[in-house]
Design an enzyme around this catalytic site. Structure first.
Site, PDB file in Angstrom:
ATOM      1  CB  SER A  65     -11.738  -8.605  -6.920  1.00 16.04           C
ATOM      2  OG  SER A  65     -10.875  -9.046  -7.929  1.00 16.04           O
ATOM      3  CE  LYS A  68     -10.935 -12.184  -7.768  1.00 16.15           C
ATOM      4  NZ  LYS A  68      -9.621 -11.510  -7.772  1.00 16.15           N
ATOM      5  CE1 TYR A 191     -12.694 -13.975 -11.043  1.00 15.53           C
ATOM      6  CE2 TYR A 191     -11.770 -13.476 -13.202  1.00 15.53           C
ATOM      7  CZ  TYR A 191     -11.850 -13.228 -11.844  1.00 15.53           C
ATOM      8  OH  TYR A 191     -11.082 -12.234 -11.291  1.00 15.53           O
ATOM      9  CE1 TYR A 243      -7.083  -9.190  -4.873  1.00 13.18           C
ATOM     10  CE2 TYR A 243      -7.149  -6.807  -4.836  1.00 13.18           C
ATOM     11  CZ  TYR A 243      -7.697  -8.008  -5.207  1.00 13.18           C
ATOM     12  OH  TYR A 243      -8.853  -8.023  -5.912  1.00 13.18           O
ATOM     13  CB  VAL A 261      -9.772  -3.648 -10.948  1.00 10.35           C
ATOM     14  CG1 VAL A 261      -8.450  -4.281 -10.619  1.00 10.35           C
ATOM     15  CG2 VAL A 261     -10.700  -4.583 -11.646  1.00 10.35           C
TER      16      VAL A 261
HETATM   17  N1  LIG Z   1      -8.931  -7.154  -8.643  1.00 16.02           N
HETATM   18  C1  LIG Z   1      -9.962  -7.325  -9.420  1.00 16.02           C
HETATM   19  O1  LIG Z   1     -11.016  -6.760  -9.196  1.00 16.02           O
HETATM   20  C2  LIG Z   1      -9.744  -8.209 -10.612  1.00 16.02           C
HETATM   21  C3  LIG Z   1     -11.033  -8.647 -11.272  1.00 16.02           C
HETATM   22  C4  LIG Z   1     -10.930  -8.676 -12.758  1.00 16.02           C
HETATM   23  N2  LIG Z   1     -12.155  -9.184 -13.288  1.00 16.02           N
HETATM   24  C5  LIG Z   1      -9.767  -9.560 -13.204  1.00 16.02           C
HETATM   25  O2  LIG Z   1      -9.935 -10.740 -13.290  1.00 16.02           O
HETATM   26  O3  LIG Z   1      -8.695  -9.082 -13.461  1.00 16.02           O
END
Ligand SMILES: NC(=O)CC[C@H](N)C(=O)O
Length: 404
Positions: A65, A68, A191, A243, A261
């Site tokens: 993430s 992003k 993505y 988040y 994550v």
């Molecule tokens: N919080 C994250 O890093 C989520 C990214 C992970 N690729 C997902 O889409 O679930």
């Protein structure tokens, strides 16, 4: 000489390790569950491109993430803010990262949660770009932020694709509301590749500093996106980057940030520093436990909270030299520091006090380190008005501070 800054980072890391080893490594993407939970790297990049690193700084992990904000920056650069806002909002969701967070009009609430990031991925590249073109533009764009060519970890990418049902469902939902520009399968595919780019904490620190320095990569010197784009991205990071822990983070750390994550965390403090951290154990929000602790400590120790008032305006006046009757009867107003609105306002007040006694005036800007657009306009206007009132004014501006 080993830098005291590196030693300080070592000490921060050690104190975070001493705090315990709580948190769980993410396992919903099977490959991520293989990560060594004890890995811990920390890096910091300054505005002149100096990178300090400590611990497992060479270890590469998937960006997840943390990609992003950068994909969002590229979409803003390619399609413009208004167009991007038609598809993705900027409101904190208060929901976990993989939640169905749509506004009534069908827009994902923000680009930092999965549903908004999948939508954003499809907005990268020029209007009409194919899914492959968007995905390659994301890879090349994120590489420009990092200052080196980033590559995809194919094993993690395949592992996430096989378990991407939830992201696929999110993409179909957005598509059904008319807000997804690509086919859901293509958007999730691209993505997922975006999330599988490999980085280390130095990359994160440089990428974060690029956002924090108005889009200019401090190491390569490349202007990757505009300063205006960075302002938008950092604002969304500040409100949505962590988040449903975003409010807690902003009050305690006060640095626009993003977590992922795999255990990565980056922080971008405008004009000051870029921080990259990696430690795979996550808290209940999906944020790296040690990464969060390290940032709390850095912010506290180095006074990095964004909401801490800077002391620029009060010290704008370096001194006033009154005309000396014996000499050539010149008056000097010497200014210093950074010329923002508040500093320029204080300087204008000083200029307004200049008596109409016929003594020529020198406005000395040789100690002014920089000015923004407003500061420059206000100072120029002050000089213009003094001249209009009949003062003889000379501006000492060796560094061209008042020039555009
Ligand atoms: N919080 C994250 O890093 C989520 C990214 C992970 N690729 C997902 O889409 O679930």
């Amino acid at each position: 000489m080993r830098s005291p800054v590196t030693e300080y980072l070592d000490a921060v890391r050690e104190s975070c390790i001493a705090d315990g080893d709580d948190g769980e490594v993410a396992s919903y993407i099977p490959e991520l569950a293989e990560a060594d939970p004890d890995l811990f790297g920390l890096a910091m990049c300054t505005i002149d491109g100096t990178v300090y690193a400590s611990g497992d700084a060479e270890h590469r992990f998937t960006i997840q993430s943390l990609s992003k904000p950068f994909a969002y920056a590229l979409a803003l650069a390619d399609r413009g803010r208004d167009e991007v806002l038609r598809f993705v909002g900027v409101e904190p969701s208060g929901d976990p990262f993989n939640e169905i967070s749509l506004e009534d009009n069908g827009r994902p609430r923000n680009p930092m949660i999965n549903i908004g990031a999948i939508t954003t991925h499809a907005l990268v590249g020029p209007e009409g770009a194919t899914a492959e073109e968007s995905t390659e533009r994301v890879r090349a764009g994120l590489s420009a932020f990092a200052g080196r060519q980033l590559e995809v970890d194919e094993a993690v990418c395949a592992s996430e694709r096989e378990t991407a049902d939830r992201n696929m469902a999110l993409a179909y939902l957005v598509r059904a509301r008319g807000k997804l520009q690509d086919e859901p399968h293509d958007a999730v595919d691209g993505y997922t590749r975006q999330c599988s780019l490999l980085v280390d904490v130095r990359d994160l620190a440089v990428m974060a500093m690029t956002l924090a320095s108005g889009g200019r990569n401090p190491v390569t010197g490349e202007q990757v996106v505009s300063a205006r784009v960075c302002t938008q991205v950092l604002s969304v990071m500040a409100t949505c980057g962590m988040y449903d822990a975003a409010g807690d983070w902003m009050t305690s750390v006060g640095i626009p940030a993003k977590s992922g994550v795999s255990g990565g965390l980056l922080g971008s403090l405008p004009g000051q520093v870029g921080i990259g951290a990696f430690s795979p154990r996550l808290d209940g929000f999906g944020n790296s436990v040690r990464g969060v602790r390290a940032c709390e400590r850095l912010s506290e120790d180095m006074g990095l909270h964004l909401m801490q008032a800077p002391e620029v305006a009060a010290h704008v006046l370096y001194g006033v030299v009154e005309p000396d009757d014996d000499a050539d009867r010149m008056r000097e107003v010497k200014l210093q520091g950074v010329m923002h609105f508040a500093a320029a306002e204080a300087a204008l007040r000083e200029l307004a006090e200049v008596p109409e006694d016929g003594a020529p005036l020198v406005v000395d800007l040789s100690r002014v380190s920089s000015a923004n657009g407003v500061g420059r306009r206000m100072l120029r206007e002050g000089v213009r008005r003094l001249r209009q009132d009949g003062h003889e004014v000379r501006v000492e501006d060796p560094d061209g501070i008042l020039e555009d």
